[in-house]
Design an enzyme around this catalytic site. Structure first.
Site, short mmCIF file in Angstrom:
data_model
loop_
_atom_site.label_atom_id
_atom_site.label_comp_id
_atom_site.label_asym_id
_atom_site.label_seq_id
_atom_site.Cartn_x
_atom_site.Cartn_y
_atom_site.Cartn_z
N THR A 20 -4.68 -9.02 -7.94
CA THR A 20 -5.54 -9.46 -6.83
C THR A 20 -6.95 -8.93 -6.95
O THR A 20 -7.91 -9.61 -6.61
CB THR A 20 -4.95 -8.95 -5.49
OG1 THR A 20 -3.70 -9.57 -5.31
CG2 THR A 20 -5.84 -9.28 -4.31
N ASP A 64 -1.18 -11.95 -13.40
CA ASP A 64 -0.59 -11.49 -12.15
C ASP A 64 0.50 -10.50 -12.56
O ASP A 64 1.24 -10.75 -13.52
CB ASP A 64 0.01 -12.67 -11.39
CG ASP A 64 0.53 -12.27 -10.02
OD1 ASP A 64 -0.07 -12.70 -9.03
OD2 ASP A 64 1.54 -11.53 -9.95
N SER A 65 0.61 -9.38 -11.86
CA SER A 65 1.52 -8.34 -12.35
C SER A 65 2.99 -8.73 -12.26
O SER A 65 3.84 -8.04 -12.80
CB SER A 65 1.26 -7.01 -11.64
OG SER A 65 1.84 -6.97 -10.37
N SER A 66 3.29 -9.85 -11.61
CA SER A 66 4.69 -10.33 -11.63
C SER A 66 5.07 -10.71 -13.05
O SER A 66 6.26 -10.79 -13.38
CB SER A 66 4.85 -11.55 -10.72
OG SER A 66 4.50 -11.20 -9.42
N ASP A 97 1.86 -5.44 -7.27
CA ASP A 97 3.29 -5.77 -7.13
C ASP A 97 4.19 -4.95 -8.07
O ASP A 97 5.24 -4.47 -7.65
CB ASP A 97 3.52 -7.26 -7.39
CG ASP A 97 2.93 -8.13 -6.29
OD1 ASP A 97 2.52 -7.59 -5.25
OD2 ASP A 97 2.89 -9.37 -6.46
N THR A 282 20.16 5.73 -4.46
CA THR A 282 20.27 5.31 -3.06
C THR A 282 19.29 4.18 -2.71
O THR A 282 18.19 4.11 -3.25
CB THR A 282 20.04 6.50 -2.10
OG1 THR A 282 19.95 5.99 -0.76
CG2 THR A 282 18.77 7.28 -2.40
N GLN A 283 19.74 3.32 -1.80
CA GLN A 283 18.86 2.24 -1.32
C GLN A 283 17.75 2.78 -0.42
O GLN A 283 16.79 2.08 -0.11
CB GLN A 283 19.68 1.20 -0.55
CG GLN A 283 20.64 0.43 -1.44
CD GLN A 283 21.54 -0.53 -0.68
OE1 GLN A 283 21.25 -0.92 0.45
NE2 GLN A 283 22.64 -0.92 -1.30
N CYS A 284 17.90 4.05 0.03
CA CYS A 284 16.85 4.65 0.88
C CYS A 284 15.68 5.07 -0.02
O CYS A 284 15.88 5.58 -1.11
CB CYS A 284 17.37 5.90 1.59
SG CYS A 284 18.77 5.58 2.65
N1 ASP Z 1 0.34 -10.61 -7.00
C1 ASP Z 1 -0.63 -9.60 -7.25
C2 ASP Z 1 -0.23 -8.84 -8.48
O1 ASP Z 1 0.57 -7.94 -8.40
C3 ASP Z 1 -0.77 -8.70 -6.06
C4 ASP Z 1 -1.78 -7.58 -6.22
O2 ASP Z 1 -2.54 -7.52 -7.16
O3 ASP Z 1 -1.84 -6.71 -5.38
O4 ASP Z 1 -0.70 -9.12 -9.54
#
Ligand code: ASP
Length: 348
Positions: A20, A64-66, A97, A282-284
């Site tokens: 972003t 995008d970091s995804s 992300d 743990t999920q916590c």
């Molecule tokens: N979707 C974006 C990413 O992780 C969100 C961000 O940059 O905060 O690349």
């Protein structure tokens, strides 16, 4: 302890991966798309006045970091290794992300790091009037260049976001909307930026030896089994019988508790006997696994489940990939999973 400014002589490498922070709205579609680093310099002219020298390396195209992947973590590690002696510190501009995964992965791949490697990003693109990118980038650069007696103040892989510097492998993105998008519930911040930058020196890890090296062998044959009331045997079996599986992160309830139904215990026992590592996490987000505190976890210890302690999910994933990449025997891998290697867990 507070040290006001980056050293004037500090030289930094800024690596822009995407996210972003460098995105603009596409006129045609209205969705966010990445822009180039030129525009970042245009939007934050102040970085030229910081007093430290810097060079830039931009991913082409930015991502995008995804779409981050172990291959790109390795490229990043090699990039930093290749330029290690030319710079005093490294700043990685990264989407928020998956930032905690990248920070964790780098922390395991680096050995005897003596210079700061700090990841940052932003919630609002750099061109927005209320952007948080400016503060995040400027303070990250200050911290990456900060020295005391000629030594880096923070020779660790960190995440800086919204006035806090966290150890990368202790950090989690916990909010999609607020500027304070990250937290580190099981370890205190390494620094806090106010009028001065206050460093938490007692908690900052210093390199054990002078020679920096990288070890980028990773193995991704892992899976995640997230428990929930009502989870069915076919779901559990499908995960545990994933082809080539070497380790599974079992995300459990509370202090590491799991289902005590005989079918579930049998499924786990069988894969553990076949040499697959089952890591209890743990999920916590805050607190730790304590095998044996409740009846619902005592049996896990007895059948050979490994204790994930207070590791974040991101640290658990990347530590497993890294340890499996080393090709150690199962028992050694299990012991190292329960041992802090880069400050990622609190030893009991
Ligand atoms: N979707 C974006 C990413 O992780 C969100 C961000 O940059 O905060 O690349």
């Amino acid at each position: 302890m507070s040290f006001p400014r980056a050293s004037d002589s500090a030289k930094l490498l800024i690596i822009y991966t995407g996210g972003t922070i460098g995105m603009v709205y596409d006129d045609a579609t209205g969705v966010l798309i990445p822009m180039g680093f030129k525009e970042i310099k245009y939007h934050i002219p102040e970085i030229a006045r910081l007093g430290c020298e810097f060079d830039m390396h931009a991913f082409n195209p930015p991502i995008d970091s995804s779409n981050m992947s172990p291959d790109i973590w390795i490229q990043l590690a090699q990039l930093i290794h290749g330029h290690y002696h030319n710079y005093d510190g490294f700043v990685i501009l990264h989407g928020s992300d998956t930032m905690a995964f990248t920070a964790s992965a780098l922390s395991f791949m680096f050995e005897n790091l003596s210079k700061p490697v700090i990841l940052t990003g932003s919630q609002l693109p750099i061109g927005e009037i209320r952007t948080d990118a400016k503060e995040n980038i400027i303070t990250t650069m200050e911290i990456a260049g900060a020295k005391k007696n000629g030594e880096a103040m923070v020779p660790e892989v960190c995440i800086y976001f919204d006035y806090y510097l966290f150890r990368g492998n202790r950090t989690k993105k916990n909010n999609t909307e607020k500027f304070d998008a990250f937290y580190s519930l099981n370890f205190p911040p390494l620094a806090e930026a106010g009028i001065d930058i206050q460093y938490n020196d007692a908690n900052i890890i210093k390199p054990a030896a002078p020679s920096f090296s990288i070890n980028t062998k990773l193995n991704t044959d892992i899976a995640v089994l997230k428990l929930f009331p009502g989870i069915a045997i076919n779901t559990v079996e499908a995960v545990l019988h994933t082809p080539r599986l070497k380790a599974v992160i079992m995300e459990t309830f509370g202090n590491g508790n799991a289902i005590t139904a005989p079918w579930f215990i049998n499924c786990l026992r069988k894969v553990i006997d076949d040499g697959i590592i089952v890591l209890d996490r743990t999920q916590c987000d805050g607190g730790s696994v304590e095998l044996g505190r409740y009846e619902t976890s005592a049996y896990l210890k007895a059948i050979g489940v490994t204790n994930g302690n207070d590791m974040t999910f991101e640290a658990a994933v990347t530590k497993l990939m890294w340890l499996l990449g080393q090709g150690y025997p199962v028992e050694k891998t299990r012991i190292l999973l329960e041992t802090p290697l880069r400050g990622e867990l609190t030893e009991k």
